[in-house]
Design an enzyme around this catalytic site. Sequence first.
Site, PDB file in Angstrom:
ATOM      1  N   LYS A  99       0.807  -1.223   0.000  1.00 33.83           N
ATOM      2  CA  LYS A  99       0.000   0.000   0.000  1.00 33.83           C
ATOM      3  C   LYS A  99       0.839   1.272   0.000  1.00 33.83           C
ATOM      4  O   LYS A  99       0.436   2.294  -0.536  1.00 33.83           O
ATOM      5  CB  LYS A  99      -0.940   0.001   1.206  1.00 33.83           C
ATOM      6  CG  LYS A  99      -2.026  -1.071   1.154  1.00 33.83           C
ATOM      7  CD  LYS A  99      -3.027  -0.791   0.055  1.00 33.83           C
ATOM      8  CE  LYS A  99      -4.196  -1.758   0.073  1.00 33.83           C
ATOM      9  NZ  LYS A  99      -5.062  -1.596  -1.121  1.00 33.83           N
ATOM     10  N   GLU A 121      -9.616   5.993   3.222  1.00 34.29           N
ATOM     11  CA  GLU A 121     -10.461   4.919   3.749  1.00 34.29           C
ATOM     12  C   GLU A 121      -9.547   3.727   3.980  1.00 34.29           C
ATOM     13  O   GLU A 121      -8.488   3.636   3.377  1.00 34.29           O
ATOM     14  CB  GLU A 121     -11.552   4.552   2.724  1.00 34.29           C
ATOM     15  CG  GLU A 121     -11.137   3.545   1.641  1.00 34.29           C
ATOM     16  CD  GLU A 121     -10.037   4.036   0.712  1.00 34.29           C
ATOM     17  OE1 GLU A 121      -9.889   5.265   0.545  1.00 34.29           O
ATOM     18  OE2 GLU A 121      -9.296   3.200   0.168  1.00 34.29           O
ATOM     19  N   SER A 388       1.611  -9.715  -1.048  1.00 38.85           N
ATOM     20  CA  SER A 388       1.282  -8.289  -0.943  1.00 38.85           C
ATOM     21  C   SER A 388       1.540  -7.670   0.425  1.00 38.85           C
ATOM     22  O   SER A 388       1.702  -6.460   0.535  1.00 38.85           O
ATOM     23  CB  SER A 388      -0.172  -8.067  -1.332  1.00 38.85           C
ATOM     24  OG  SER A 388      -1.001  -8.839  -0.490  1.00 38.85           O
TER      25      SER A 388
END
Lengths: 406, 269
Positions: A99, A121, A388
């Site tokens: 991210k 969010e 990830s």
Amino acid sequence: MKITTKPSVKAILPDERGRFGKFGGRYVPETLMPALDQLEQEYLKAKNDKSFQEELNYYLKEYVGRPSPLYLAERLTRELGGAKIYLKREDLNHTGAHKINNTIGQILLARRMGKKRIIAETGAGQHGVATATAAAMFGLQCEVYMGEEDMHRQSLNVFRMKLLGTKVIPVKTGSRTLKDATNEALRDWMASVKYTHYILGSVVGPHPYPMMVRDFQCVIGREAKEQILEKEGRLPDYLLACVGGGSNSIGLFHPFLDDTEVKLIGVEAGGVGIGVGEHAATLSYGKVGILHGSLSYVLQDEDGQTLPVHSMSAGLDYPGVGPEHSYLKETGRAQYVSATDQEALEAFQRCARSEGIIPALEAAHALYYAMKFAPTLSKDTLMVICLSGTGDKDAFQVADKLGVKI
Amino acid sequence: MNRIDQKFQELRRRREPAFIPFITAGDPDLETTRGLILELERCGADIIELGIPFSDPIADGPVIQSSYYRALSRGLRVSQVFECVKGLRRETEIPIVAMVSYSLVFKGTPENFIARAQEAGFDGATIPDLPIEESEVVLRSATEKDFRIVCFVAPTTTPERMSRIVQCTQGFLYYISVVGITGVRDALPPDMRENIQMLKGMTDKPIALGFGVSTPEQARAVGQVADGVIVGSAIIRELEKHMDKPVAERIRVVGKFASKLVAGAKGRL
């Protein structure tokens, strides 16, 4: 198991209206249109600005710790007895997930636009933490919307965000998960757009977000390509990644779109069943519709109301998916499958034991499918899986599932 | 002739602004909705804006969102909203404009949605999450059906976009006053007055103002500059306060509240 993918996609996507084929676009209130126009223009300028790219690369290297390794999972490969498995170690990034690739990019952009306040969010909290981290480093005010249900599932990340000086705003509406947090962030942005930048965390939402977030995440695929060429002297046969909104998977896939010999497999959250509200496998079971500003596959009822979804993994628990994925599905360039909660849990533990890597529950979905698929392939087949994020955040939840008290 | 056009012509002759209350279909049930529409008409409403509940509204504040939630949690379907309006058409000719998310319009097809809405007795629709860039299909389809798609201008809208939006909008123009009005008593912020003047210079189409009007005084201030006064959340809040009362009582108190807003909007305070 047979995987076939039709090669037919050009990598120059989206078009100037933000369309990936018929998918994408901009379905938002008028109040936001000027902000999206501005964001698009500023982003395109930054993209072509050498100094912006240099600044971005500086922080990715010095702060995030890129490039992330492409690690040959030797023991797992040996145990499975088929394809050679490489893991793209996004879990080793600062903050423990992919991210941050996006939040660093967007925060640099927010600074260029002179916006002093950041909102975001978050579902699993990884994007929230990555946003809070980038905001802390640059000294910007930051507020993150998070569903109450997710705050409960991911209390560790809630605390991390608070430590980083971010205000976490609990969302009590609807299903109190990622989609509701997204609604609230969009609403906040409607009222605060003049001085606020909204860092959307996935390749969803109105144009330019699906394009911009993808571009920032493409560092995953670009590195992977370079690394596999260096290690193996050729491109991989398969790329696998989990798909919620779809940012880590698009980041891995996109740089390979023109390499049609590389097959792309996205793994969605199969939850606990295929009934309504039992899964979050949007591409597998959804229909074309509109959610959160773009046209894509959505889990909706006949009226167009969003259906409830379920995944044990908060990061995949979302009824929509990025428009580029919808396009890849429709053109056949990528194929989408799903793994259940139970299967992800199995892969989570196996990866820990066989490789000494505790994967995020999200990534465990892709791992499960790889573990099932790899044994059916020859030993000279190359498979790259996007790991990830780290599963540290999931420790409490997994312990709970396994009936262990910690 | 379309009922919305007819109403604005009539009001122009009387030099009166339109009072346009917003209510949510099925909040908390369709019996209340039906009764409320008739009561609001009796109290002096000129046009009804009827929200079709959506699970994930991004353009609406918490008050309207909760009303959507109340309606949907009882299993309200779009087809029931159409049935309700169809029934009302035996009793009233008041123009009814749907407020509906494009997620619902797009499902099926936009053409089909507009045809069904019109057949049910809706005269037009506002689609808050559909900017003009994506509106071509609905605008064309509405024109073919003598249906009106009401477009929005926001305080953030650039003058260049304004001129495109005023060309597109049908029936009237919806001016969103997101910032500035809450807490304002009798006067409007100067930029709102200026923006409305600027819009009036661009078009002869009626301009209605909504978002944040909640008192008779505010309604009066808006009525002095705009062709229509839209009140949404304040009416829903009034209804919310009386949810525990019998249907007839609920309708009566909301009607009483609306009457004061009508008096404000029409300058009869």
